[in-house]
Design an enzyme around this catalytic site. Structure first.
Site, PDB file in Angstrom:
ATOM      1  N   SER A  53       0.894  -1.092   0.114  1.00  0.00           N
ATOM      2  CA  SER A  53       0.066   0.006   0.080  1.00  0.00           C
ATOM      3  C   SER A  53       0.855   1.265  -0.119  1.00  0.00           C
ATOM      4  CB  SER A  53      -0.777  -0.227   1.253  1.00  0.00           C
ATOM      5  OG  SER A  53      -1.621   1.217   1.245  1.00  0.00           O
ATOM      6  N   LYS A 100      -4.322   2.090  -1.591  1.00  0.00           N
ATOM      7  CA  LYS A 100      -3.664   3.149  -0.732  1.00  0.00           C
ATOM      8  C   LYS A 100      -4.591   3.225   0.507  1.00  0.00           C
ATOM      9  CE  LYS A 100      -1.629   7.828  -0.782  1.00  0.00           C
ATOM     10  NZ  LYS A 100      -0.721   7.142   0.353  1.00  0.00           N
ATOM     11  N   GLY A 101      -3.766   3.460   1.703  1.00  0.00           N
ATOM     12  CA  GLY A 101      -4.663   3.584   2.839  1.00  0.00           C
ATOM     13  C   GLY A 101      -5.780   4.788   2.752  1.00  0.00           C
ATOM     14  N   LEU A 156      -0.512   9.178   4.619  1.00  0.00           N
ATOM     15  CA  LEU A 156      -1.866   8.610   4.202  1.00  0.00           C
ATOM     16  C   LEU A 156      -2.837   9.601   3.702  1.00  0.00           C
ATOM     17  CD1 LEU A 156      -2.298   5.967   7.400  1.00  0.00           C
ATOM     18  CD2 LEU A 156      -2.260   5.410   4.942  1.00  0.00           C
ATOM     19  N   ASN A 178      -4.400  -0.921   8.584  1.00  0.00           N
ATOM     20  CA  ASN A 178      -3.007  -0.275   8.921  1.00  0.00           C
ATOM     21  C   ASN A 178      -2.761   0.245  10.281  1.00  0.00           C
ATOM     22  OD1 ASN A 178      -0.324   0.876   8.790  1.00  0.00           O
ATOM     23  ND2 ASN A 178      -0.878   2.243   6.951  1.00  0.00           N
ATOM     24  N   CYS A 193       1.346   2.779  10.360  1.00  0.00           N
ATOM     25  CA  CYS A 193       2.001   4.110   9.573  1.00  0.00           C
ATOM     26  C   CYS A 193       2.888   4.882  10.547  1.00  0.00           C
ATOM     27  CB  CYS A 193       0.918   4.662   8.970  1.00  0.00           C
ATOM     28  SG  CYS A 193       1.514   6.436   8.187  1.00  0.00           S
ATOM     29  N   GLY A 200      12.821   0.167   0.897  1.00  0.00           N
ATOM     30  CA  GLY A 200      13.748  -0.263  -0.380  1.00  0.00           C
ATOM     31  C   GLY A 200      14.736  -1.418  -0.009  1.00  0.00           C
ATOM     32  N   GLY A 211       9.145  -5.691   1.873  1.00  0.00           N
ATOM     33  CA  GLY A 211      10.393  -5.082   2.424  1.00  0.00           C
ATOM     34  C   GLY A 211      11.338  -5.382   1.357  1.00  0.00           C
ATOM     35  N   GLY A 241       6.901  -3.404  -3.232  1.00  0.00           N
ATOM     36  CA  GLY A 241       6.832  -1.962  -2.702  1.00  0.00           C
ATOM     37  C   GLY A 241       7.476  -0.898  -3.558  1.00  0.00           C
TER      38      GLY A 241
END
Lengths: 271, 309, 309, 271
Positions: free
Chosen positions: B24, B49-50, B77, B135, B138, B223, B249, B271
């Site tokens: 997300s 997306k959240g 968010l 979520n 965040c 990343g 991850g 991601g």
């Protein structure tokens, strides 16, 4: 979704040379040349250093849809643009584009005023070409810190650019430097002032440092002239996926530079 | 030979045609990638997306910094609220379902009440949702967010509050700490699956101004730089719970995804790589299939948790 | 202009001529770097490799893997025991003290008794030690190590047990989690300073063999990839305690060291960079001094914790 | 501490070309050439990719102390050696060295037997030079998977190498391939067997894959011949700072390949 058409394309380097102090001129061959519009940008992957994962967003000076080539001007400011400046002719990589929303033509009849600061020149050059092609007259203000930073070739091209233009009156191209080493000794807003007070304009187009664009937008609004600004932000993707390149809006909230911009109506932006 | 290999997996009731999902916040809501590949025909699922009950502006600029083999973000968010989300993306997302790609809607909130309210709205307005991801991790919002998932107790409270409001599968997005303990707490409150890890909080300081390089003091690191840390946490969590996991991850290759699966992940989310290498998903899927065949299995499920200690 | 700048700092009673220290395990015991620069004339302090009461063999091979902008190691505190350590390096380390470089000896153990025993031996045999660093966060040993520092209570027990056995400054090397809570517990038990962070546990799996790329399932991630995470933890810990901190994590430049200081570190240790860039310390020190002067201070202490939130 | 003299030196590329399938031959100019001994190694920084932080440990074929040049042979196996193979003539970087403990001359009178497998050849070549310089006779076994991997130039040089050598009997250089495409069809241990059973040796020197060296060491010990092995390990530093390159010892415990090796007495090593 305007961004749905953003694609990944190959590019190969045809030319990559220094154009002025800290400024490089490049020409690349890429299919995106056929679809990219004035004021849009591309997000280039510069190969070599795996520790820098982000692409490099670049506006462009001129796209030749027939030859499938794009002319770029970029400042070597960080590690990424340094690596880009080291790409050899023949070097290949990929780019993402065409990205974002570009310039639009004036909504009312009349002349346009283009104001470029530093490396804000490429998209302004593209706007000039767009106006010339549409037969709309324009004047230009180009500013830099000092003479060594000026792109003489582009300034000459701006003076002589004629394609399709109906010359309602003589075009003026005002060059200024902060240190007075070339042209008018002052900021682009000084050069803009004498033009906007002596000529009527339907639209101002500007690109450059944020503080300069804020001044240009303010002056345009004071004179009741519509103003388009091309903003710059660090970007994670370039096509609306990460929401990292937010632009604060006058009405509150944020737009995304990569998707809703990079060109905005100056009145929409919270300066 | 791909024909002889089954790639379908079950993420807590979300039946995926293959293990690939999207993290997300790194994939927009899918439509942004249609120019790169056919999203609905390629991915096992996407995680949107959240979204909160009401619209959120998100954090001020700058929201992004580049780090060695990583980026750091503090988007916070930004979202149009459930109504706005469904209005803008509902039709597109329903189309993904028809193509066989599952749609996981992410639920955000500043408080338990907000999580519940968003869940209720999604239940009412989002028939296209295959399931939900809550979520609770965040790192970029003041109230709620990571605070809601900081302890086993706090995490369990959110899950317990949301659970009665939907019968669809609920995945919980976990913060990068205490994943075994918090995972057990979430499982006991009825979570159908867990996704981990969210970004790892970091700081980047401009040494000249003495201020953060981003608008907030801390932001989330993601990343390739955090991949090995994420694989370890997926493995730790897999030892602790019996519900399926979605590994997240620094996944940028089929090998990265394979590590997640061997560590115990049923699904794997791409991601940050979506941002800098937007065409990576089809390649990663092909590499994952090739690996599974090289391993001589006929079902990818045989490789889940197959790490040999 | 360097003459007008004071770089001396006080790490809980360890008076350093400048903030530069070395992370245990990345600097041998100093002598290995004498061919690169004059260690005793350059650094504020060195922290020696962890030593236990009795010799340890450490872990089997392989102990190392390369990751994006990082490495992962599972050395496991191979050491010759206090007697062997003092016999081999005592004279050299005493020489460093004479040159004005402080010597911090690191204490390792599998149990509280072993920590105490090693402390007693150091007290008896190591007059050259300016102070001690108690390592309660090594992720690479079965018993002791990280387990001893996993909770505030466990960490406090080790500190409480070691404290009565030395009057020299005691620094505690912390694991990369719950640094505020654990830091407070250590401070209350008499720790003179805290050093953080130790490596972050990670996993790297060989997807063909399904086994770890190292001899152990997990190992410690270090290098530029974890720098931003380390800076954030130093900042969190600095908000929680009043004793000085030594910042560790991916420091490879003067700017990296400056971030640590702004986040609240009194001293900064160079770690992994010593391995791949063994001449980096003098350069980092020069860059740090140049930055301090650009900031217009006459004393580096003015910049400790000067991050503007 | 033997490692205390390890320093960082500049190097520049004089030659860098493919020598055989997957094998590159390079020549670098560096001051370390004056101090490095046969069997020692260097740890090279290959510029370009910041995501790969470790240096690349390389043994060498020949060091010319007068010309300050070192000849290298290396296999392009990973990302680092690939980048090294792309370094252009004139490219500069740094190396750390001289690292570790090299070959020593036989402790007893008599001939030496050198056994090289694959890219184990460079240090074996250095040992041959060292023996020749000392006037000690030697025979050589060179093995590879297949003919395309063989370094014909080096094999010829091994045959003709004479500097100072007192030729007590004709030198034999046995070439073997696993697939029989060149020389003896078999492993280096097969080539070694017929030599060690027909000639008397005071010392065996070997470098190659670990499994091969284990076999060579075993055969040497069975014939009561001392054996030196040059081991390879992934390294964090190359000079004893990190203890990552451990070698299990027969007596228990570990030595460090970078500091106590890379050359070990085969009897010390736990195979």
């Amino acid at each position: 979704m305007g961004t749905a058409s953003v694609a990944e394309q190959e590019f190969s380097v045809l030319l990559n040379e220094q154009a002025a102090e800290g400024i490089w001129r490049a020409k690349i061959a890429t299919p995106v040349a056929a679809s990219i519009a004035s004021g849009q940008f591309m997000n280039l992957r510069v190969p070599g250093d795996g520790s820098h994962i982000l692409r490099i967003p670049l506006s462009f000076k001129h796209a030749d849809a027939k030859a499938n080539t794009i002319e770029l001007l970029y400042a070597v400011v960080g590690e990424g643009t340094k690596r880009l400046s080291q790409m050899r002719v023949g070097g290949v990589s990929t780019l993402v584009g065409p990205c974002g929303r570009g310039w639009w033509l004036p909504k009312t009849e009349g002349r346009a005023l283009l104001v470029a600061g530093g490396v804000g020149l490429p998209p302004i050059f593209a706007a000039a070409q767009q106006l010339a092609d549409a037969g709309i007259g324009f004047d230009v203000v180009v500013g830099n810190h000092t003479a060594e930073r000026h792109l003489v070739k582009e300034i000459d091209e701006l003076r002589s650019m004629t394609a399709g233009e109906v010359c309602d009156c003589e075009r003026r191209v005002v060059v200024c430097t902060d240190d007075g080493t070339l042209g008018l000794n002052g900021f682009t807003t000084d050069g803009m002032k004498e033009l906007i007070e002596t000529r009527a304009y339907a639209q101002v187009y500007t690109c450059g440092p944020n503080v300069m664009m804020a001044g240009v937008a303010k002056m345009a609004m004071e004179h009741g002239v519509a103003c388009q600004v091309s903003l710059e932000r660090m970007m994670g993707c370039g096509f609306g996926a990460c929401s990292c390149c937010n632009v604060a809006l006058a009405k509150g909230g944020y737009a995304l530079c990569c998707q809703d911009g990079p060109v905005f109506d100056a009145q929409e932006v919270a300066w | 030979m791909v024909s002889s290999l089954s790639m379908t997996v079950d993420l807590g009731g979300i039946k995926m045609r293959n293990p690939l999902n999207t993290a997300s916040g790194t994939f927009g809501n899918g439509v942004q990638f249609e120019g790169f590949y056919d999203v609905g025909a390629t991915l096992g699922a996407i995680t949107c997306k959240g979204v909160a009950a009401e619209p959120w502006d998100g954090n001020p600029a700058p929201r992004l910094a580049e780090l060695p083999s990583a980026i750091m973000n503090s988007v916070g968010l930004q979202n149009p609220g459930v109504h706005g989300f469904v209005g803008r993306y509902g039709a597109y997302l329903a189309g993904l379902r028809e193509k066989g790609c599952q749609v996981i809607c992410q639920i955000a909130g500043h408080s338990i009440d907000e999580y519940v309210r968003a869940t209720e709205l999604f239940e009412e307005l989002a028939p296209f949702a295959s399931g939900f991801e809550v979520n609770i991790s965040c790192p970029n919002i003041a109230a709620g967010g990571a605070a809601m998932g900081a302890t086993p107790r706090a995490a369990a409270q959110v899950m317990a509050a949301v659970r009665p409001h939907t019968s669809r599968p609920v995945v919980v997005k976990m913060a990068p700490h205490d994943v075994a303990e918090i995972g057990r707490a979430l499982e006991s409150e009825g979570a159908d699956a867990l996704s981990l890890i969210n970004t790892i909080p970091g700081m980047a300081i401009d040494i000249n101004t003495r201020k953060s390089r981003l608008a907030r003091a801390t932001a989330g690191v993601s990343g390739p730089a955090i991949h090995a840390i994420a694989v370890r946490m997926v493995w730790e969590c897999a030892q602790a719970v019996s519900i399926p996991l979605c590994g997240i991850g620094g996944v940028a290759s089929g090998a990265d995804a394979a590590e997640m699966i061997l560590a115990g992940a049923t699904a794997v989310s791409i991601g940050t790589a979506n941002l800098y290498d937007p065409t990576c998903a089809p390649r990663i899927l092909a590499e994952l299939e090739e690996w599974a065949e090289d391993q001589g299995v006929t079902d990818i499920n045989e490789l889940i948790g197959a790490f040999e200690c």
